[in-house]
Design an enzyme around this catalytic site. Structure first.
Site, PDB file in Angstrom:
ATOM      1  N   HIS A  29      34.311  34.568  47.129  1.00 24.82           N
ATOM      2  CA  HIS A  29      34.524  33.913  45.832  1.00 24.82           C
ATOM      3  C   HIS A  29      33.447  32.855  45.616  1.00 24.82           C
ATOM      4  O   HIS A  29      33.525  31.767  46.182  1.00 24.82           O
ATOM      5  CB  HIS A  29      35.916  33.275  45.780  1.00 24.82           C
ATOM      6  CG  HIS A  29      37.019  34.262  45.858  1.00 24.82           C
ATOM      7  ND1 HIS A  29      37.414  35.013  44.777  1.00 24.82           N
ATOM      8  CD2 HIS A  29      37.803  34.637  46.884  1.00 24.82           C
ATOM      9  CE1 HIS A  29      38.410  35.803  45.129  1.00 24.82           C
ATOM     10  NE2 HIS A  29      38.659  35.599  46.411  1.00 24.82           N
ATOM     11  N   GLU A 132      31.416  37.406  41.941  1.00 32.17           N
ATOM     12  CA  GLU A 132      31.977  37.570  43.279  1.00 32.17           C
ATOM     13  C   GLU A 132      31.652  38.935  43.875  1.00 32.17           C
ATOM     14  O   GLU A 132      31.756  39.958  43.197  1.00 32.17           O
ATOM     15  CB  GLU A 132      33.488  37.369  43.217  1.00 32.17           C
ATOM     16  CG  GLU A 132      33.872  36.024  42.633  1.00 32.17           C
ATOM     17  CD  GLU A 132      35.361  35.860  42.414  1.00 32.17           C
ATOM     18  OE1 GLU A 132      36.146  36.728  42.838  1.00 32.17           O
ATOM     19  OE2 GLU A 132      35.752  34.849  41.804  1.00 32.17           O
TER      20      GLU A 132
END
Length: 158
Positions: A29, A132
Site C-alpha cells: 500500500h 498499489e
C-alpha cells in the site's frame, strides 16, 4: 525487505513452511505525496480493465490516464505495466514499477470519505494518491509447500 538508493525497492516475501498449499494474496500500500490530486495524471493503465469499487464493482476499461475529480477506488486487472504519476504541482513524475503482480489498485478517498477518516484531516485527499502493487482478485495463487513468492515494488523519479 527494503533497499534504498536512487530508487526504493520493497519486497513482500511469502514462504510456505507448512506441508499443505495455501492461497496467497498481498498488497504493498503506497501513498504518494502530490501537490494537488485534482491535477495528477497516472499513465500506464490506459486500455486496462478495472473493477470500479465506487460504482458497485462494475467492470470498466480505462480510457486515457487516470485522473481525480472525485473518489477513486479501482482494481486494475491483468496489468504488469509501470505506472507514471505525473504531478505538475510538484514538478515531477514518479515511476512505480513492479514484479510478480498482475493487479494495480489506484485509490483516493476524495472529500466525503476523507472527512469520515479519523486519521486524516478533511482536505488531506488533495495531498496524496495511492498506486498499489497487488496480488488480488484473479491474481491470487496457491503457494505450494516449500515455495516462496516475492511481490516487488520499485519507486523512482522519472
Amino acid at each position: 525487505v527494503a533497499t534504498v538508493g536512487p530508487t526504493l525497492q520493497v519486497e513482500l516475501i511469502s514462504r510456505n513452511t507448512d506441508t499443505t498449499p495455501y492461497t496467497v494474496g498481498g498488497a504493498l500500500h503506497t501513498y504518494f505525496q502530490v501537490g494537488d490530486s485534482s491535477r495528477v495524471a497516472i499513465r500506464g493503465l490506459e486500455g486496462t480493465e478495472y473493477i470500479d469499487k465506487v460504482d458497485g464493482g462494475a467492470r470498466k476499461r480505462q480510457d486515457g490516464p487516470v485522473t481525480f475529480a472525485g473518489e477513486v477506488d479501482r482494481i486494475y486487472l491483468d496489468t504488469t505495466a509501470d505506472c507514471l504519476i505525473d504531478d505538475p504541482a510538484l514538478g515531477r513524475t514518479v515511476r512505480v514499477g513492479k514484479a510478480n503482480s498482475r493487479t494495480t489498485v489506484v485509490w483516493n478517498p476524495w472529500i466525503e470519505k476523507a472527512r469520515a477518516m479519523p486519521d486524516a484531516e478533511d482536505d488531506d485527499y488533495r495531498d496524496f494518491v495511492c498506486v498499489e502493487t497487488v496480488n488480488a482478485q484473479d491474481d491470487v495463487f496457491e503457494l505450494q509447500p516449500g515455495d516462496t513468492h516475492t511481490l516487488s515494488l520499485t519507486i523512482g523519479l522519472q
